[in-house]
Design a protein around this motif. Structure first.
Motif, PDB file in Angstrom:
ATOM      1  N   THR A  27       0.773  -1.257   0.057  1.00 57.41           N
ATOM      2  CA  THR A  27       0.048  -0.193   0.010  1.00 57.41           C
ATOM      3  C   THR A  27       0.915   1.178  -0.001  1.00 57.41           C
ATOM      4  N   PRO A  28       0.574   2.258  -0.808  1.00 56.38           N
ATOM      5  CA  PRO A  28       1.362   3.364  -0.815  1.00 56.38           C
ATOM      6  C   PRO A  28       1.443   4.213   0.391  1.00 56.38           C
ATOM      7  N   SER A  29       2.386   4.991   0.957  1.00 55.10           N
ATOM      8  CA  SER A  29       2.485   5.593   2.001  1.00 55.10           C
ATOM      9  C   SER A  29       1.488   6.685   1.886  1.00 55.10           C
ATOM     10  N   GLY A  30       0.901   6.773   2.917  1.00 61.75           N
ATOM     11  CA  GLY A  30      -0.191   7.949   3.085  1.00 61.75           C
ATOM     12  C   GLY A  30      -1.445   7.664   2.574  1.00 61.75           C
ATOM     13  N   TYR A  31      -1.616   6.455   2.172  1.00 63.93           N
ATOM     14  CA  TYR A  31      -2.882   5.872   1.695  1.00 63.93           C
ATOM     15  C   TYR A  31      -4.240   6.168   2.504  1.00 63.93           C
ATOM     16  N   SER A  32      -3.824   5.757   3.808  1.00 67.12           N
ATOM     17  CA  SER A  32      -5.043   5.936   4.865  1.00 67.12           C
ATOM     18  C   SER A  32      -5.421   7.459   4.962  1.00 67.12           C
TER      19      SER A  32
END
Length: 65
Positions: free
Chosen positions: A33-38
């Motif tokens: 999951t890409p960083s900052g996705y949440s």
């Protein structure tokens, strides 16, 4: 008012998409999951919530006339 808010929400979503696009295709993190996705999901949810509330307000204003 509603078209302006919808355009603003779309601009936010486009900006978030463009901001995250640079990491989406990197081969070393293809399954991660890409960083900052949440945080991106939270911002999208907030924009959708604001749009829903604006729709409700507009519908209420239309019935008040």
């Amino acid at each position: 008012m509603r078209p302006k808010l919808a355009a603003a929400a779309l601009a936010v979503l486009a900006g978030l998409t463009a901001g995250c696009a640079h990491t989406a295709g990197s081969p070393d993190k293809a399954a991660a999951t890409p960083s900052g996705y949440s945080q991106m999901q939270q911002k999208v949810a907030a924009a959708e919530s604001a749009l829903t509330q604006a729709d409700k307000d507009t519908a209420k204003d239309d019935t008040d006339r």
